[in-house]
Design an enzyme around this catalytic site. Structure first.
Site, PDB file in Angstrom:
ATOM      1  CB  THR A  37       3.466  -3.486  -1.736  1.00 14.03           C
ATOM      2  OG1 THR A  37       2.696  -2.472  -2.700  1.00 14.03           O
ATOM      3  CG2 THR A  37       2.351  -3.914  -0.869  1.00 14.03           C
ATOM      4  CG  ASP A  60       1.661  -2.233 -11.561  1.00 15.49           C
ATOM      5  OD1 ASP A  60       1.199  -3.242 -10.804  1.00 15.49           O
ATOM      6  OD2 ASP A  60       1.331  -1.170 -11.032  1.00 15.49           O
ATOM      7  CG  PHE A  90       3.348   2.982  -3.931  1.00 11.85           C
ATOM      8  CD1 PHE A  90       4.150   1.769  -3.923  1.00 11.85           C
ATOM      9  CD2 PHE A  90       1.882   2.870  -4.242  1.00 11.85           C
ATOM     10  CE1 PHE A  90       3.263   0.444  -4.160  1.00 11.85           C
ATOM     11  CE2 PHE A  90       1.171   1.496  -4.316  1.00 11.85           C
ATOM     12  CZ  PHE A  90       2.015   0.446  -4.164  1.00 11.85           C
ATOM     13  CD  GLU A 138      -0.663  -6.872  -1.938  1.00 11.46           C
ATOM     14  OE1 GLU A 138      -1.169  -5.926  -1.347  1.00 11.46           O
ATOM     15  OE2 GLU A 138      -0.806  -6.778  -3.246  1.00 11.46           O
ATOM     16  CE  LYS A 180       2.629  -6.206  -4.510  1.00  9.55           C
ATOM     17  NZ  LYS A 180       1.811  -5.585  -5.772  1.00  9.55           N
TER      18      LYS A 180
END
Length: 315
Positions: free
Chosen positions: A153, A17, A175, A93, A129
């Site tokens: 996400t 990450d 998450f 993203e 993303k």
């Protein structure tokens, strides 16, 4: 005796990450993921200054919004460099300002894929993303039909996970740590363990829902606050972990916790897919998910604006 990171890699696919190339080299993950916050950090490091200059120079030749073009090009350039290290995939993203615009999200994603392909990177190595809004999930459904694989996400709730599975998305990033943050703040409780951590329980529930119903969508736990959360989710399809926690796992020679069970009781899929009205009602009924989704989008937008300001300054 293997360290805990080595043990974890035997049970889950480990994803870095970070956009930090050196950290990716050090921990040798299978995949890597980026977002506006990570790109902002990367763009301020000395080793990425040539990427910034090259992205701006390229954007000047394209016409239109130079900074917007440069931002996309920079994301692709860093993604391409990451792919020279990791054997698997990189996530890039879509602008978070498009989180409620399906058509614009699809167009942005297509543009990212075109830029990757112009760099010689096939779409099979890229995950796009998108935020797990109704519009983001709808965009992912369209993109998947074009062979553009997606990573959904900012996912905090069961209804988001169900909608993603029914949309046929490749991967979700539920998450963990941000859910824990919300519960700590709302309850005043600060003694959660890995066994009763609300973020861990949420991901475990989503994992069981997918596996028991035969959904192929990959579950990738994300946003960890400590290694206890990671160990509790060992066995999850993928886990995306920050360099700091990767180092802690690497330094720990103990035995990895049991983690998730592979035994699930088969369940029937719902007869009807989740409707937009049902999705919005269920998300609205979940205060934590509603607040954290909105906050996450705001934070990504703020970092995207900072990245654009940095590019403007370097121009």
């Amino acid at each position: 005796m293997m360290n805990k990171l080595e043990q974890l890699k035997k049970r889950s696919l480990v994803v870095a990450d970070t956009g930090d190339i050196e950290a990716i080299r050090r921990y040798q993950p299978q995949d890597a993921t980026t977002n506006p916050s990570l790109l902002l950090k990367a763009a301020q490091l000395p080793q990425y200054q040539q990427h910034v200059k090259d992205a701006l120079a390229w954007a000047e030749t394209q016409g239109g919004d130079v900074i917007a073009q440069a931002s996309m090009k920079l994301a692709v350039s860093i993604g391409k460099e990451i792919l020279q290290i990791v054997p698997g995939l990189v996530s890039t993203e879509v602008d978070a300002r498009l989180s409620f615009d399906t058509r614009a999200s699809v167009e942005y994603a297509r543009r990212l894929i075109t830029l990757y392909e112009q760099e010689g990177v096939g779409r099979e190595r890229v995950l796009i993303k998108l935020a797990s809004t109704w519009e983001g999930i709808a965009a992912a459904s369209l993109l998947e039909k074009e062979g553009i694989h997606c990573n959904l996400t900012l996912l905090f709730s069961q209804c988001q996970a169900v909608a993603c599975a029914e949309a046929g998305v490749t991967l979700i990033s539920p998450f963990v740590g941000r859910i824990l943050d919300w519960y700590k703040a709302s309850t005043g409780r600060d003694d959660y363990t890995a066994q009763d951590d609300p973020g861990v329980l949420s991901v475990a529930s989503i994992y069981e829902y997918y596996k028991s119903r035969g959904y192929p969508t990959i579950v990738m736990g994300a946003s960890f606050r400590n290694t206890g959360e990671i160990e509790a989710l060992a066995g999850c399809d993928r886990l995306t972990i920050s360099p700091q926690l990767l180092q802690e796992l690497q330094d720990d020679e103990g035995e990895l916790a049991t983690g998730l069970s592979e035994d699930v009781v088969p369940q029937a899929k719902p007869e009807q897919p989740l409707s937009e009205a049902e999705f919005r009602y269920q998300l609205n009924a979940d205060a934590m998910a509603t607040e954290k989704l909105a906050e996450g989008i705001r934070n990504f937008v703020a970092d995207q604006l900072k990245l654009e300001a940095l590019l403007e300054e370097a121009r």
